[in-house]
Design an enzyme around this catalytic site. Sequence first.
Site, PDB file in Angstrom:
ATOM      1  N   VAL A 132       0.825  -1.205   0.000  1.00 59.58           N
ATOM      2  CA  VAL A 132       0.000   0.000   0.000  1.00 59.58           C
ATOM      3  C   VAL A 132       0.867   1.266   0.000  1.00 59.58           C
ATOM      4  O   VAL A 132       0.533   2.260  -0.645  1.00 59.58           O
ATOM      5  CB  VAL A 132      -0.958   0.000   1.212  1.00 59.58           C
ATOM      6  CG1 VAL A 132      -1.747   1.304   1.283  1.00 59.58           C
ATOM      7  CG2 VAL A 132      -1.918  -1.178   1.116  1.00 59.58           C
ATOM      8  N   GLU A 133       1.985   1.209   0.698  1.00 59.56           N
ATOM      9  CA  GLU A 133       2.858   2.380   0.771  1.00 59.56           C
ATOM     10  C   GLU A 133       3.495   2.706  -0.577  1.00 59.56           C
ATOM     11  O   GLU A 133       3.512   3.858  -1.004  1.00 59.56           O
ATOM     12  CB  GLU A 133       3.956   2.150   1.820  1.00 59.56           C
ATOM     13  CG  GLU A 133       3.481   2.223   3.257  1.00 59.56           C
ATOM     14  CD  GLU A 133       3.148   3.646   3.695  1.00 59.56           C
ATOM     15  OE1 GLU A 133       3.445   4.602   2.960  1.00 59.56           O
ATOM     16  OE2 GLU A 133       2.572   3.783   4.795  1.00 59.56           O
ATOM     17  N   SER A 134       4.071   1.699  -1.242  1.00 61.32           N
ATOM     18  CA  SER A 134       4.863   2.011  -2.440  1.00 61.32           C
ATOM     19  C   SER A 134       4.751   0.972  -3.545  1.00 61.32           C
ATOM     20  O   SER A 134       5.376   1.136  -4.586  1.00 61.32           O
ATOM     21  CB  SER A 134       6.332   2.137  -2.048  1.00 61.32           C
ATOM     22  OG  SER A 134       6.847   0.863  -1.666  1.00 61.32           O
ATOM     23  N   TYR A 150      -6.435   4.189   3.888  1.00 67.33           N
ATOM     24  CA  TYR A 150      -5.166   3.468   4.025  1.00 67.33           C
ATOM     25  C   TYR A 150      -5.332   2.223   4.895  1.00 67.33           C
ATOM     26  O   TYR A 150      -4.899   1.129   4.527  1.00 67.33           O
ATOM     27  CB  TYR A 150      -4.128   4.418   4.629  1.00 67.33           C
ATOM     28  CG  TYR A 150      -2.801   3.786   4.956  1.00 67.33           C
ATOM     29  CD1 TYR A 150      -1.793   3.700   4.005  1.00 67.33           C
ATOM     30  CD2 TYR A 150      -2.545   3.278   6.239  1.00 67.33           C
ATOM     31  CE1 TYR A 150      -0.560   3.127   4.308  1.00 67.33           C
ATOM     32  CE2 TYR A 150      -1.324   2.704   6.547  1.00 67.33           C
ATOM     33  CZ  TYR A 150      -0.335   2.632   5.584  1.00 67.33           C
ATOM     34  OH  TYR A 150       0.875   2.053   5.881  1.00 67.33           O
TER      35      TYR A 150
END
Length: 221
Positions: free
Chosen positions: A126-128, A212
């Site tokens: 999810v971050e990158s 998120y």
Amino acid sequence: MDLSGVRHIQARIADIQERFGIPGGVPGLDFDNVLNKAMHKGEKPGQAAQKEEAAAAAAVEAAGAGTGAEKQQEARAPREVKLTGYAPHTKGGGILLSDASLSQMVKAASEKYQVDPKLVSAVAEVESGGNQGAESPAGAIGVMQLMPDTAASLGVNPYDKQQNIEGGARYLRQMLDSFGGDVKKAVAAYNAGPNAVKKYDGVPPYPETQNYVDKVLDLYR
């Protein structure tokens, strides 16, 4: 009326049906009925036979195209990428970290800080998307998007992929410890900071953080 051409076409249809196992019988056994129906409808026998041949050919084409069509559908379908040593995810599109060396770094960092590797993988996706070259407008760096100050407090170089992942796993461990092992709160704190989670005693009412948390937990569960 010259039926020789019609009979020739009828014989071809019968051969097609017999060779490809098409149900419905062989036209030769019932061709007189076909002719009678065609004449009652005002059609020429040749037209009726041609229609029957076209229908048989279509059936043959459909029967022969099955395997190819299925393969094309399979090729278009998204393929699940499985990380070595990881339980596969089926929700939320699955884990995207397909790089073998990256998956090993995630596994090693997870073991080092005793964090479920599935959780580290979900956060990394999810971050990158597992991209060490990713950098957010706010200045977050690399795979698990560490801010420079956070990376410094964790004693890691965020521009080094392995250290970046270790820093992310360690920070997750800290958040889990801070919130009594509550994964949802820990994930929210990873995004919004622990003070915001403490203030609202749960996921803060920030649309970005709520979205998120949902994405990470969909992958993790």
